[in-house]
Design an enzyme around this catalytic site. Structure first.
Site, PDB file in Angstrom:
ATOM      1  N   LYS A 143       0.827  -1.203   0.000  1.00  0.00           N
ATOM      2  CA  LYS A 143       0.000   0.000   0.000  1.00  0.00           C
ATOM      3  C   LYS A 143       0.862   1.254   0.000  1.00  0.00           C
ATOM      4  CE  LYS A 143      -1.614   2.155   3.492  1.00  0.00           C
ATOM      5  NZ  LYS A 143      -2.246   2.575   4.769  1.00  0.00           N
ATOM      6  N   ASP A 161      -6.432   1.067   1.158  1.00  0.00           N
ATOM      7  CA  ASP A 161      -6.428   1.290   2.600  1.00  0.00           C
ATOM      8  C   ASP A 161      -7.765   0.826   3.171  1.00  0.00           C
ATOM      9  OD1 ASP A 161      -8.224   3.227   1.781  1.00  0.00           O
ATOM     10  OD2 ASP A 161      -7.319   4.834   2.947  1.00  0.00           O
TER      11      ASP A 161
END
Length: 243
Positions: A143, A161
């Protein structure tokens, strides 16, 4: 809303291994992102930074923390340590003095110092541009790598997220049991001309509209398209005109 109910009510959710089929047609998906583009033509990330290195540090610090909290801590930090070399001069304890208001600050401080060492030793003090190289850095996962690739280097990536993961599953847009599954599904279904900004559109939508506790359906520009199993009962706001 129970998991069992969500699976029955949402046609996009599947019990099979891997990501499931989107609950939306290609035309509906294009319209969703067209409306996001009208609402926010140039979406921006909310983590404050001055260069690729400070962005990398800010994103690494943001795990299990709010952007607002990270920005408060890094305002002073980046004034004195905006390169790997300066971060090493500051040292772990010096770094902690700036970020101790952030959750897991001791572990994050160790990672940032180790990251700075590796950037200097293996990358000449520069932040690498590939995902493979980025995830090799201490404290950097997929991420974080995707956020840096997008915001620092202009590459179209989807950093999943908690907001994006929630929206993708709640609405049936890109159901998946893991962030990687959701990422793969979103990259497959989002029209190429909307892919670059899609990451920020979805995060901002999740942060301010499709919130975890109570989605603000009246403020949602895709309320009439959304196929979430449950919505707030109020009437939706005026829609962005359909082309």
């Amino acid at each position: 809303m129970s998991t069992q109910r969500a699976k029955k009510s949402n046609p996009g959710v599947s019990g099979k291994r891997g990501s499931a089929r989107s609950a939306y047609s290609k035309d509906e998906i294009r319209e969703i992102f067209r409306r996001f583009s009208v609402q926010r033509p140039e979406p921006k990330g909310e983590l404050e930074h001055t260069n690729a290195f400070t962005l990398l540090v800010a994103v690494a610090l943001s795990a299990q923390a709010t952007d607002v909290g990270v920005n408060k801590a890094t305002k002073g930090l980046f004034a004195v340590a905006d390169t790997p070399e300066k971060m090493l001069e500051l040292g772990e304890e010096g770094l902690i003095s700036y970020i101790k208001t952030i959750g897991l600050y001791r572990n994050k401080a160790k990672n940032v110092i180790a990251m700075s060492h590796k950037l200097i030793d293996e990358f000449g003090g520069e932040v690498p541009k590939t995902r493979e190289e980025l995830v090799s850095l201490p404290g950097v996962g997929r991420k974080t790598a995707n956020v840096v690739m997008s915001m620092a280097f202009g590459k179209a990536t989807i950093a999943v997220d908690t907001h994006i993961f929630r929206i993708a599953n709640r609405t049936g847009l890109a159901p998946g049991k893991t962030p990687d599954q959701v990422e793969a599904s979103l990259e497959k279904i989002i029209p190429p001309d909307y892919l670059f900004h899609a990451h920020h559109w979805l995060i901002l939508h999740g942060r301010y509209v499709c919130k975890a506790r109570k989605p603000d359906c009246p403020a949602c520009v895709i309320a009439d398209i959304c196929k979430a199993a449950e919505k707030t009962s109020e009437m939706p706001a005026p829609l962005v005109p359909v082309e």
